[in-house]
Design an enzyme around this catalytic site. Structure first.
Site, PDB file in Angstrom:
ATOM      1  N   ILE A  19     -33.493 -81.969  27.556  1.00  0.00           N
ATOM      2  CA  ILE A  19     -32.591 -81.686  26.445  1.00  0.00           C
ATOM      3  C   ILE A  19     -32.337 -82.934  25.618  1.00  0.00           C
ATOM      4  O   ILE A  19     -32.299 -82.885  24.390  1.00  0.00           O
ATOM      5  CB  ILE A  19     -31.266 -81.100  26.976  1.00  0.00           C
ATOM      6  CG1 ILE A  19     -31.495 -79.688  27.536  1.00  0.00           C
ATOM      7  CG2 ILE A  19     -30.206 -81.060  25.876  1.00  0.00           C
ATOM      8  CD1 ILE A  19     -30.282 -79.093  28.227  1.00  0.00           C
ATOM      9  N   ARG A  39     -33.005 -94.625  32.204  1.00  0.00           N
ATOM     10  CA  ARG A  39     -33.338 -95.528  33.304  1.00  0.00           C
ATOM     11  C   ARG A  39     -34.812 -95.898  33.355  1.00  0.00           C
ATOM     12  O   ARG A  39     -35.184 -96.903  33.937  1.00  0.00           O
ATOM     13  CB  ARG A  39     -32.933 -94.886  34.641  1.00  0.00           C
ATOM     14  CG  ARG A  39     -31.431 -94.721  34.801  1.00  0.00           C
ATOM     15  CD  ARG A  39     -31.061 -94.082  36.126  1.00  0.00           C
ATOM     16  NE  ARG A  39     -31.551 -92.710  36.236  1.00  0.00           N
ATOM     17  CZ  ARG A  39     -31.310 -91.910  37.257  1.00  0.00           C
ATOM     18  NH1 ARG A  39     -30.606 -92.352  38.291  1.00  0.00           N
ATOM     19  NH2 ARG A  39     -31.772 -90.678  37.271  1.00  0.00           N
ATOM     20  N   ASP A  60     -28.591 -97.397  33.479  1.00  0.00           N
ATOM     21  CA  ASP A  60     -28.095 -96.269  34.260  1.00  0.00           C
ATOM     22  C   ASP A  60     -26.666 -96.029  33.790  1.00  0.00           C
ATOM     23  O   ASP A  60     -25.829 -96.939  33.837  1.00  0.00           O
ATOM     24  CB  ASP A  60     -28.127 -96.629  35.748  1.00  0.00           C
ATOM     25  CG  ASP A  60     -27.692 -95.495  36.654  1.00  0.00           C
ATOM     26  OD1 ASP A  60     -26.938 -94.607  36.196  1.00  0.00           O
ATOM     27  OD2 ASP A  60     -28.079 -95.503  37.836  1.00  0.00           O
ATOM     28  N   VAL A  61     -26.355 -94.802  33.341  1.00  0.00           N
ATOM     29  CA  VAL A  61     -25.028 -94.557  32.774  1.00  0.00           C
ATOM     30  C   VAL A  61     -23.912 -94.736  33.802  1.00  0.00           C
ATOM     31  O   VAL A  61     -22.745 -94.915  33.427  1.00  0.00           O
ATOM     32  CB  VAL A  61     -24.924 -93.149  32.147  1.00  0.00           C
ATOM     33  CG1 VAL A  61     -25.812 -93.045  30.922  1.00  0.00           C
ATOM     34  CG2 VAL A  61     -25.208 -92.048  33.161  1.00  0.00           C
ATOM     35  N   ASN A  86     -25.595 -87.355  26.988  1.00  0.00           N
ATOM     36  CA  ASN A  86     -26.396 -86.283  27.574  1.00  0.00           C
ATOM     37  C   ASN A  86     -26.809 -86.539  29.015  1.00  0.00           C
ATOM     38  O   ASN A  86     -27.031 -85.587  29.768  1.00  0.00           O
ATOM     39  CB  ASN A  86     -27.654 -86.080  26.706  1.00  0.00           C
ATOM     40  CG  ASN A  86     -28.718 -85.268  27.430  1.00  0.00           C
ATOM     41  OD1 ASN A  86     -28.615 -84.063  27.550  1.00  0.00           O
ATOM     42  ND2 ASN A  86     -29.751 -85.960  27.922  1.00  0.00           N
ATOM     43  N   TYR A 151     -21.093 -80.754  41.249  1.00  0.00           N
ATOM     44  CA  TYR A 151     -21.610 -80.777  39.881  1.00  0.00           C
ATOM     45  C   TYR A 151     -20.660 -80.055  38.933  1.00  0.00           C
ATOM     46  O   TYR A 151     -20.328 -80.551  37.854  1.00  0.00           O
ATOM     47  CB  TYR A 151     -22.993 -80.120  39.860  1.00  0.00           C
ATOM     48  CG  TYR A 151     -23.611 -79.959  38.496  1.00  0.00           C
ATOM     49  CD1 TYR A 151     -24.194 -81.045  37.845  1.00  0.00           C
ATOM     50  CD2 TYR A 151     -23.641 -78.717  37.860  1.00  0.00           C
ATOM     51  CE1 TYR A 151     -24.782 -80.891  36.593  1.00  0.00           C
ATOM     52  CE2 TYR A 151     -24.223 -78.562  36.612  1.00  0.00           C
ATOM     53  CZ  TYR A 151     -24.798 -79.646  35.986  1.00  0.00           C
ATOM     54  OH  TYR A 151     -25.378 -79.495  34.748  1.00  0.00           O
ATOM     55  N   LYS A 155     -18.539 -81.522  35.658  1.00  0.00           N
ATOM     56  CA  LYS A 155     -18.693 -80.977  34.308  1.00  0.00           C
ATOM     57  C   LYS A 155     -17.366 -80.435  33.774  1.00  0.00           C
ATOM     58  O   LYS A 155     -17.100 -80.521  32.570  1.00  0.00           O
ATOM     59  CB  LYS A 155     -19.775 -79.894  34.298  1.00  0.00           C
ATOM     60  CG  LYS A 155     -21.184 -80.414  34.527  1.00  0.00           C
ATOM     61  CD  LYS A 155     -21.632 -81.375  33.427  1.00  0.00           C
ATOM     62  CE  LYS A 155     -23.099 -81.753  33.558  1.00  0.00           C
ATOM     63  NZ  LYS A 155     -23.548 -82.670  32.481  1.00  0.00           N
ATOM     64  N   THR A 186     -35.946 -76.833  31.508  1.00  0.00           N
ATOM     65  CA  THR A 186     -36.207 -78.272  31.590  1.00  0.00           C
ATOM     66  C   THR A 186     -36.709 -78.623  32.983  1.00  0.00           C
ATOM     67  O   THR A 186     -36.706 -77.792  33.887  1.00  0.00           O
ATOM     68  CB  THR A 186     -34.927 -79.082  31.320  1.00  0.00           C
ATOM     69  OG1 THR A 186     -33.982 -78.798  32.373  1.00  0.00           O
ATOM     70  CG2 THR A 186     -34.312 -78.721  29.975  1.00  0.00           C
TER      71      THR A 186
END
Length: 253
Positions: A19, A39, A60-61, A86, A151, A155, A186
């Protein structure tokens, strides 16, 4: 529908694939200068070679210092007008087998990664005549799914952040929104499909159908559909739209 202002600078985390790459490409083709952050340098370079971006930064976020350094480098080339948070990761497990480390990983990447990215870019964005922040969340941020509690929790946290930050920034020219894709075609979802096949013995077609059944349209969402929604949120005509979590999921939510 109003398009982008003249040559804005857009930064897309996780922009080397899936995405994120589709969003980067849509912004580039709409006239933005695009920097992709991720990354894997090779994946980012492939995006640039394919015309989906102009510049790349490696970070790396989940690593705040690395994110700050990469965004500072990008902003030194051109001030950032559009920020697309994202980057993300998904792991599935029953709640009873979801240990603290799993919850921490999901929060570090999916939530704190968004926090780090926005905190690094926002100070300079607030003084500019136009700004757009879009977090790519998930329908898992709007409802629950079994076996992805960590997860989903991360979110949901992203959606809360978006709603609160939008109110803080309402008097500025910066809008803050989230897009919430359903199951999208994806490589991340491909991993879920492989997991279903491994655990249940189903064929690939059956595993895809298991995910697609969540969508009333009976299909997986395409990355381009998510990118089109992001592109609209980044346009000048969406300036009154902020604090929203827009589902791109065929009516699931």
């Amino acid at each position: 529908m109003s398009g982008l202002p003249h040559s804005p600078h857009a930064l897309v985390t996780g922009g080397g694939r899936g995405i994120g790459r589709e969003i980067a490409s849509a912004l580039a083709h709409a006239g933005a200068t695009v920097t992709v952050l991720g990354r894997n340098r090779a994946t980012l370079d492939e995006a640039i070679a394919a015309g989906a971006a102009h510049f790349a930064g490696v970070a790396d976020v989940a690593d705040q210092a690395a994110v700050c350094a990469a965004i500072a480098e990008a902003a030194a080339r051109q001030p950032i007008d559009i920020l697309i948070a994202n980057a993300g990761s998904a792991e599935s497990a029953p709640f009873g087998k979801s240990d603290a480390a799993l919850f921490q990983r999901m929060m570090d990447i999916n939530f704190m990664g968004v926090v780090h990215t926005i905190q690094a870019a926002l100070p300079s964005m607030k003084g500019r005549p136009y700004g757009r922040i879009v977090a790519v969340a998930s329908t898992a941020g709007l409802k629950g799914y079994a076996y992805v509690s960590a997860y989903s929790a991360a979110k949901h946290a992203v959606i809360g952040l978006v709603r609160s930050l939008a109110l803080e920034l309402a008097a500025t020219r910066v809008t803050v929104n989230a897009v919430c894709p359903g199951f999208t075609d994806t490589d991340l979802v491909a991993g879920s499909i492989d997991n279903i096949m491994k655990k249940t013995g189903r064929s690939r077609e059956q595993a895809i159908s298991e995910l697609a059944k969540h969508n009333p349209q009976g299909r997986l969402v395409t990355p381009a559909e998510v990118a089109d929604t992001v592109l609209w949120l980044c346009g000048e005509g969406s300036s009154a739209v902020t604090g929203q979590a827009i589902a791109v999921a065929g009516g699931e939510v």
